[in-house]
Design a protein around this motif. Structure first.
Motif, PDB file in Angstrom:
ATOM      1  N   ILE A   5       0.845  -1.195   0.000  1.00  0.00           N
ATOM      2  CA  ILE A   5       0.000   0.000   0.000  1.00  0.00           C
ATOM      3  C   ILE A   5       0.881   1.246   0.000  1.00  0.00           C
ATOM      4  O   ILE A   5       1.727   1.411   0.881  1.00  0.00           O
ATOM      5  CB  ILE A   5      -0.922   0.015   1.233  1.00  0.00           C
ATOM      6  N   PHE A   6       0.671   2.091  -0.983  1.00  0.00           N
ATOM      7  CA  PHE A   6       1.445   3.330  -1.126  1.00  0.00           C
ATOM      8  C   PHE A   6       0.601   4.557  -0.810  1.00  0.00           C
ATOM      9  O   PHE A   6      -0.558   4.640  -1.233  1.00  0.00           O
ATOM     10  CB  PHE A   6       1.924   3.493  -2.580  1.00  0.00           C
ATOM     11  N   ASP A   7       1.212   5.508  -0.135  1.00  0.00           N
ATOM     12  CA  ASP A   7       0.714   6.875  -0.144  1.00  0.00           C
ATOM     13  C   ASP A   7       1.090   7.444  -1.517  1.00  0.00           C
ATOM     14  O   ASP A   7       1.963   6.899  -2.197  1.00  0.00           O
ATOM     15  CB  ASP A   7       1.388   7.662   0.990  1.00  0.00           C
ATOM     16  N   LEU A   8       0.472   8.537  -1.913  1.00  0.00           N
ATOM     17  CA  LEU A   8       0.769   9.110  -3.236  1.00  0.00           C
ATOM     18  C   LEU A   8       1.581  10.400  -3.141  1.00  0.00           C
ATOM     19  O   LEU A   8       2.735  10.452  -3.536  1.00  0.00           O
ATOM     20  CB  LEU A   8      -0.534   9.333  -4.020  1.00  0.00           C
ATOM     21  N   GLY A   9       0.991  11.474  -2.598  1.00  0.00           N
ATOM     22  CA  GLY A   9       1.700  12.758  -2.509  1.00  0.00           C
ATOM     23  C   GLY A   9       2.890  12.667  -1.575  1.00  0.00           C
ATOM     24  O   GLY A   9       2.757  12.241  -0.430  1.00  0.00           O
ATOM     25  N   GLY A  10       4.049  13.044  -2.076  1.00  0.00           N
ATOM     26  CA  GLY A  10       5.259  12.977  -1.271  1.00  0.00           C
ATOM     27  C   GLY A  10       5.973  11.650  -1.365  1.00  0.00           C
ATOM     28  O   GLY A  10       7.095  11.505  -0.866  1.00  0.00           O
ATOM     29  N   VAL A  11       5.343  10.675  -1.994  1.00  0.00           N
ATOM     30  CA  VAL A  11       5.958   9.360  -2.183  1.00  0.00           C
ATOM     31  C   VAL A  11       6.139   9.085  -3.674  1.00  0.00           C
ATOM     32  O   VAL A  11       7.260   8.946  -4.161  1.00  0.00           O
ATOM     33  CB  VAL A  11       5.128   8.235  -1.501  1.00  0.00           C
ATOM     34  N   LEU A  12       5.043   9.031  -4.404  1.00  0.00           N
ATOM     35  CA  LEU A  12       5.106   8.763  -5.847  1.00  0.00           C
ATOM     36  C   LEU A  12       4.930  10.042  -6.677  1.00  0.00           C
ATOM     37  O   LEU A  12       5.364  10.097  -7.828  1.00  0.00           O
ATOM     38  CB  LEU A  12       4.030   7.752  -6.242  1.00  0.00           C
ATOM     39  N   ILE A  13       4.279  11.029  -6.090  1.00  0.00           N
ATOM     40  CA  ILE A  13       4.017  12.290  -6.790  1.00  0.00           C
ATOM     41  C   ILE A  13       4.576  13.439  -5.956  1.00  0.00           C
ATOM     42  O   ILE A  13       4.275  13.559  -4.762  1.00  0.00           O
ATOM     43  CB  ILE A  13       2.502  12.488  -7.022  1.00  0.00           C
ATOM     44  N   ASP A  14       5.390  14.266  -6.596  1.00  0.00           N
ATOM     45  CA  ASP A  14       5.990  15.426  -5.937  1.00  0.00           C
ATOM     46  C   ASP A  14       4.978  16.571  -5.993  1.00  0.00           C
ATOM     47  O   ASP A  14       4.762  17.165  -7.050  1.00  0.00           O
ATOM     48  CB  ASP A  14       7.296  15.790  -6.652  1.00  0.00           C
ATOM     49  N   TRP A  15       4.344  16.837  -4.854  1.00  0.00           N
ATOM     50  CA  TRP A  15       3.346  17.905  -4.764  1.00  0.00           C
ATOM     51  C   TRP A  15       3.801  18.917  -3.727  1.00  0.00           C
ATOM     52  O   TRP A  15       4.169  18.556  -2.607  1.00  0.00           O
ATOM     53  CB  TRP A  15       1.983  17.337  -4.367  1.00  0.00           C
ATOM     54  N   ASN A  16       3.810  20.180  -4.101  1.00  0.00           N
ATOM     55  CA  ASN A  16       4.193  21.218  -3.149  1.00  0.00           C
ATOM     56  C   ASN A  16       3.598  22.547  -3.611  1.00  0.00           C
ATOM     57  O   ASN A  16       3.868  22.978  -4.742  1.00  0.00           O
ATOM     58  CB  ASN A  16       5.722  21.331  -3.077  1.00  0.00           C
ATOM     59  N   PRO A  17       2.785  23.208  -2.787  1.00  0.00           N
ATOM     60  CA  PRO A  17       2.194  24.488  -3.208  1.00  0.00           C
ATOM     61  C   PRO A  17       3.236  25.554  -3.531  1.00  0.00           C
ATOM     62  O   PRO A  17       2.948  26.503  -4.259  1.00  0.00           O
ATOM     63  CB  PRO A  17       1.323  24.893  -2.012  1.00  0.00           C
ATOM     64  N   ARG A  18       4.463  25.369  -3.047  1.00  0.00           N
ATOM     65  CA  ARG A  18       5.518  26.356  -3.336  1.00  0.00           C
ATOM     66  C   ARG A  18       5.870  26.400  -4.822  1.00  0.00           C
ATOM     67  O   ARG A  18       6.332  27.435  -5.307  1.00  0.00           O
ATOM     68  CB  ARG A  18       6.755  26.062  -2.485  1.00  0.00           C
ATOM     69  N   TYR A  19       5.658  25.310  -5.527  1.00  0.00           N
ATOM     70  CA  TYR A  19       5.924  25.328  -6.974  1.00  0.00           C
ATOM     71  C   TYR A  19       5.064  26.388  -7.658  1.00  0.00           C
ATOM     72  O   TYR A  19       5.499  27.028  -8.616  1.00  0.00           O
ATOM     73  CB  TYR A  19       5.655  23.958  -7.599  1.00  0.00           C
ATOM     74  N   LEU A  20       3.842  26.549  -7.162  1.00  0.00           N
ATOM     75  CA  LEU A  20       2.952  27.584  -7.695  1.00  0.00           C
ATOM     76  C   LEU A  20       3.269  28.950  -7.107  1.00  0.00           C
ATOM     77  O   LEU A  20       3.463  29.919  -7.845  1.00  0.00           O
ATOM     78  CB  LEU A  20       1.493  27.225  -7.400  1.00  0.00           C
ATOM     79  N   TYR A  21       3.341  29.016  -5.798  1.00  0.00           N
ATOM     80  CA  TYR A  21       3.379  30.330  -5.144  1.00  0.00           C
ATOM     81  C   TYR A  21       4.707  31.062  -5.286  1.00  0.00           C
ATOM     82  O   TYR A  21       4.751  32.280  -5.136  1.00  0.00           O
ATOM     83  CB  TYR A  21       2.925  30.213  -3.688  1.00  0.00           C
ATOM     84  N   LYS A  22       5.754  30.360  -5.648  1.00  0.00           N
ATOM     85  CA  LYS A  22       7.010  31.091  -5.914  1.00  0.00           C
ATOM     86  C   LYS A  22       6.886  31.909  -7.203  1.00  0.00           C
ATOM     87  O   LYS A  22       7.629  32.872  -7.405  1.00  0.00           O
ATOM     88  CB  LYS A  22       8.199  30.136  -5.983  1.00  0.00           C
ATOM     89  N   LYS A  23       5.918  31.564  -8.050  1.00  0.00           N
ATOM     90  CA  LYS A  23       5.647  32.355  -9.261  1.00  0.00           C
ATOM     91  C   LYS A  23       4.773  33.565  -8.936  1.00  0.00           C
ATOM     92  O   LYS A  23       4.754  34.539  -9.687  1.00  0.00           O
ATOM     93  CB  LYS A  23       4.909  31.507 -10.307  1.00  0.00           C
TER      94      LYS A  23
END
Length: 199
Positions: A5-23
């Motif tokens: 059993i896998f978690d998704l965000g932070g394990v298989l998918i790189d999700w971070n609101p900073r990717y958006l908000y730094k723009k």
């Protein structure tokens, strides 16, 4: 054979609101203030628990009207928070699939935004079952969401290996009888699975 059993965000998918908000923000300081005080992890968890984004955005805008546009961007530009697949971890997932392990996902994720991720990442089709918190209106580490996964797919905790990047979620899984691994990186995970005789 163990059920993995896998978690998704932070394990298989790189999700971070900073990717958006730094723009969006001119300074890192203002960005961090916004994410610490307005669109906080706790606020986001409410959407993961099933609160509609429209309601979550309205709550935040009522309190911080000056930041209304930036708050709306959290949903309108949500896909810009995705940094891509965590390739080393996806490689582990694919190797487990090739060996015939049953694969499941248990993730804290909004029901409104998960379809965006599903459309972007083909490897999500490797799972035999996926339980998304926003659809269940339950979030990890609530034991009820682990129980729902087990019941839905007729699994037994003692035969499951659970992988997550959040210590509280791993701790709760272990408490419920799962074999549990704290994810710190794809190569570390691979080494741990080799050590356990799974890969």
């Amino acid at each position: 054979m163990k059920d993995i059993i896998f978690d998704l965000g932070g394990v298989l998918i790189d999700w971070n609101p900073r990717y958006l908000y730094k723009k969006i923000f001119a300074s890192e300081e203002e960005m961090e203030w916004f994410l610490t005080n307005i669109c906080t992890p706790q606020w986001n968890t409410q959407q993961d628990a099933g609160r509609p984004f429209a309601k979550g955005l309205a709550v935040a805008k009522e309190k911080y009207p000056k930041y209304a546009a930036q708050i709306d961007d959290y949903f309108n530009r949500w896909d810009e928070m995705l940094g891509g697949a965590v390739k080393s971890a996806v490689g582990v997932l694919k190797d487990l699939k090739a060996k015939g392990y049953p694969l499941y996902a248990l993730s804290n994720w909004s029901a409104e935004t998960f379809p965006i991720a599903r459309s972007k990442y083909d490897f999500l089709n490797l799972f035999d079952g996926i339980v998304i918190s926003g659809e269940e209106r339950l979030v990890k580490p609530d034991p009820a969401i682990y129980a729902r996964l087990l019941k839905r797919y007729n699994l037994h905790a003692s035969n499951c290996l659970f992988i997550d990047d959040t210590a509280a979620n791993v701790s709760e899984a272990a408490h419920l009888g799962f074999e549990a691994v704290l994810f710190t990186g794809g190569e570390t995970l691979r080494a741990e699975l080799v050590r356990r005789g799974i890969l």
